[in-house]
Design a protein around this motif. Structure first.
Motif, PDB file in Angstrom:
ATOM      1  N   TYR A  28       0.959  -1.588   0.199  1.00  0.00           N
ATOM      2  CA  TYR A  28       0.322   0.381  -0.057  1.00  0.00           C
ATOM      3  C   TYR A  28       0.984   1.684   0.043  1.00  0.00           C
ATOM      4  O   TYR A  28       0.532   1.784  -1.082  1.00  0.00           O
ATOM      5  CB  TYR A  28      -0.953  -0.168   1.140  1.00  0.00           C
ATOM      6  CG  TYR A  28      -1.906   0.909   1.473  1.00  0.00           C
ATOM      7  CD1 TYR A  28      -2.243   1.944   0.058  1.00  0.00           C
ATOM      8  CD2 TYR A  28      -1.019   2.346   2.127  1.00  0.00           C
ATOM      9  CE1 TYR A  28      -3.218   2.912   1.299  1.00  0.00           C
ATOM     10  CE2 TYR A  28      -1.763   3.303   3.162  1.00  0.00           C
ATOM     11  CZ  TYR A  28      -3.357   3.582   1.961  1.00  0.00           C
ATOM     12  OH  TYR A  28      -3.733   4.772   1.757  1.00  0.00           O
ATOM     13  N   GLU A  29       2.140   1.789   1.074  1.00  0.00           N
ATOM     14  CA  GLU A  29       2.699   2.291   1.332  1.00  0.00           C
ATOM     15  C   GLU A  29       3.431   2.818   0.305  1.00  0.00           C
ATOM     16  O   GLU A  29       3.664   3.693  -0.190  1.00  0.00           O
ATOM     17  CB  GLU A  29       3.147   2.561   1.994  1.00  0.00           C
ATOM     18  CG  GLU A  29       2.525   2.407   3.802  1.00  0.00           C
ATOM     19  CD  GLU A  29       3.265   2.155   4.781  1.00  0.00           C
ATOM     20  OE1 GLU A  29       4.071   1.866   4.482  1.00  0.00           O
ATOM     21  OE2 GLU A  29       2.385   2.245   6.101  1.00  0.00           O
ATOM     22  N   ASN A  30       3.848   1.943  -0.560  1.00  0.00           N
ATOM     23  CA  ASN A  30       5.151   1.899  -1.474  1.00  0.00           C
ATOM     24  C   ASN A  30       5.019   2.008  -2.981  1.00  0.00           C
ATOM     25  O   ASN A  30       5.453   2.828  -3.313  1.00  0.00           O
ATOM     26  CB  ASN A  30       6.260   1.363  -1.109  1.00  0.00           C
ATOM     27  CG  ASN A  30       7.183   1.088  -0.039  1.00  0.00           C
ATOM     28  OD1 ASN A  30       6.951   2.078   0.549  1.00  0.00           O
ATOM     29  ND2 ASN A  30       7.720   0.475   0.468  1.00  0.00           N
ATOM     30  N   TYR A  31       3.529   1.235  -3.152  1.00  0.00           N
ATOM     31  CA  TYR A  31       3.133   1.670  -4.714  1.00  0.00           C
ATOM     32  C   TYR A  31       1.206   1.799  -5.097  1.00  0.00           C
ATOM     33  O   TYR A  31       1.204   1.587  -5.982  1.00  0.00           O
ATOM     34  CB  TYR A  31       3.992   0.214  -5.737  1.00  0.00           C
ATOM     35  CG  TYR A  31       3.645  -1.304  -5.682  1.00  0.00           C
ATOM     36  CD1 TYR A  31       2.852  -1.240  -6.512  1.00  0.00           C
ATOM     37  CD2 TYR A  31       3.591  -1.537  -4.379  1.00  0.00           C
ATOM     38  CE1 TYR A  31       2.439  -3.038  -6.403  1.00  0.00           C
ATOM     39  CE2 TYR A  31       4.203  -2.832  -4.259  1.00  0.00           C
ATOM     40  CZ  TYR A  31       3.138  -3.369  -5.445  1.00  0.00           C
ATOM     41  OH  TYR A  31       2.958  -5.039  -5.229  1.00  0.00           O
ATOM     42  N   GLY A  32       0.899   1.133  -3.764  1.00  0.00           N
ATOM     43  CA  GLY A  32      -0.730   0.804  -4.042  1.00  0.00           C
ATOM     44  C   GLY A  32      -1.371   1.542  -3.754  1.00  0.00           C
ATOM     45  O   GLY A  32      -1.769   1.874  -4.891  1.00  0.00           O
ATOM     46  N   PHE A  33      -0.692   2.995  -3.196  1.00  0.00           N
ATOM     47  CA  PHE A  33      -1.665   3.681  -3.405  1.00  0.00           C
ATOM     48  C   PHE A  33      -1.163   5.846  -4.159  1.00  0.00           C
ATOM     49  O   PHE A  33      -1.139   6.113  -4.297  1.00  0.00           O
ATOM     50  CB  PHE A  33      -1.446   4.746  -1.873  1.00  0.00           C
ATOM     51  CG  PHE A  33      -2.634   5.562  -1.367  1.00  0.00           C
ATOM     52  CD1 PHE A  33      -4.048   5.423  -1.269  1.00  0.00           C
ATOM     53  CD2 PHE A  33      -1.701   6.896  -0.968  1.00  0.00           C
ATOM     54  CE1 PHE A  33      -4.211   7.175  -1.456  1.00  0.00           C
ATOM     55  CE2 PHE A  33      -2.766   7.751  -0.868  1.00  0.00           C
ATOM     56  CZ  PHE A  33      -3.849   7.771  -0.917  1.00  0.00           C
ATOM     57  N   ASP A  34       0.278   5.022  -4.782  1.00  0.00           N
ATOM     58  CA  ASP A  34       1.120   5.777  -5.458  1.00  0.00           C
ATOM     59  C   ASP A  34      -0.044   6.372  -7.030  1.00  0.00           C
ATOM     60  O   ASP A  34      -0.139   5.594  -8.017  1.00  0.00           O
ATOM     61  CB  ASP A  34       2.407   5.368  -6.358  1.00  0.00           C
ATOM     62  CG  ASP A  34       2.893   5.500  -6.708  1.00  0.00           C
ATOM     63  OD1 ASP A  34       2.731   7.335  -7.679  1.00  0.00           O
ATOM     64  OD2 ASP A  34       4.514   5.930  -6.636  1.00  0.00           O
ATOM     65  N   LYS A  35      -0.574   7.357  -7.176  1.00  0.00           N
ATOM     66  CA  LYS A  35      -0.987   7.888  -8.064  1.00  0.00           C
ATOM     67  C   LYS A  35      -0.829   7.604  -9.311  1.00  0.00           C
ATOM     68  O   LYS A  35      -1.070   7.881 -10.765  1.00  0.00           O
ATOM     69  CB  LYS A  35      -1.375   9.176  -7.963  1.00  0.00           C
ATOM     70  CG  LYS A  35      -2.665   9.157  -7.130  1.00  0.00           C
ATOM     71  CD  LYS A  35      -3.836   9.207  -7.226  1.00  0.00           C
ATOM     72  CE  LYS A  35      -4.767   9.936  -5.722  1.00  0.00           C
ATOM     73  NZ  LYS A  35      -5.582   8.358  -5.120  1.00  0.00           N
TER      74      LYS A  35
END
Length: 184
Positions: A28-35
């Motif tokens: 989540y933090e490193n690429y899942g939430f990355d727009k």
């Protein structure tokens, strides 16, 4: 082909390993939430901890149940920075390659290194004959990765992707055959 499932792969800078249940927060933090990561994709991003947990749990379950499941966490400098997988594994010894990397780690050669490791495993250890991949026609970075990996452009899939907003986009299709990979 002799399906072996997801095995740990090591490169000079990366460890490609099966996901573990506790990985969902890093996903989540490193690429899942990355727009920026989701700019050219059609699938729903792991934009919540729950979606990231579902993604990781799905992979963990598949590792034990499906020897045709190939999905790795990309670990760089002791952090999960992305993922790479071969999916749509077919009876004609082919599969589709897909990858995702947090934008903080773009332009470092990480995905190219991961793709080469996965292709080597797929062709040399498992016995795939053909690996293909596609990307949004405007995704120059992904095209470069495929080209660096020795993949050949096969053509354009017109309206090959339905976007999250309901519109359609063209995809560029690339592939590499086992004998081409051996010649690299």
């Amino acid at each position: 082909m002799i399906h072996k499932g997801t095995k740990i792969l090591q490169t000079d800078r990366l460890t490609l390993r099966p996901f573990k249940k506790e990985d969902y927060k890093e996903v989540y933090e490193n690429y899942g939430f990355d727009k920026e990561v989701h700019k050219y994709i059609s699938w729903i991003p792991y934009d919540s901890l729950e979606k990231s947990r579902e993604f990781v749990n799905f992979n963990v379950l598949q590792y034990s149940e499906n020897p045709k499941h190939y999905s790795w966490a990309i670990v760089y400098e002791d952090r999960i920075v992305g993922s790479i997988a071969i999916f749509n594994v077919e009876d004609n010894d082919s599969g589709e390659l897909g990858y995702s990397l947090g934008s903080k780690w773009w332009k470092k050669g990480i995905i190219t290194e991961a793709v080469n490791a996965v292709l080597n495993y797929a062709f040399m250890d498992v016995g795939f004959h053909r690996i293909y991949a596609s990307c949004h026609e405007d995704n120059i970075g992904s095209k470069r990765v495929m080209q660096k990996a020795g993949m050949s452009y096969e053509g354009k899939l017109r309206d090959g992707q339905k976007n999250l907003d309901g519109s359609y986009s063209n995809l560029d299709l690339y592939s590499i055959l086992e004998n081409e990979f051996r010649k690299k």
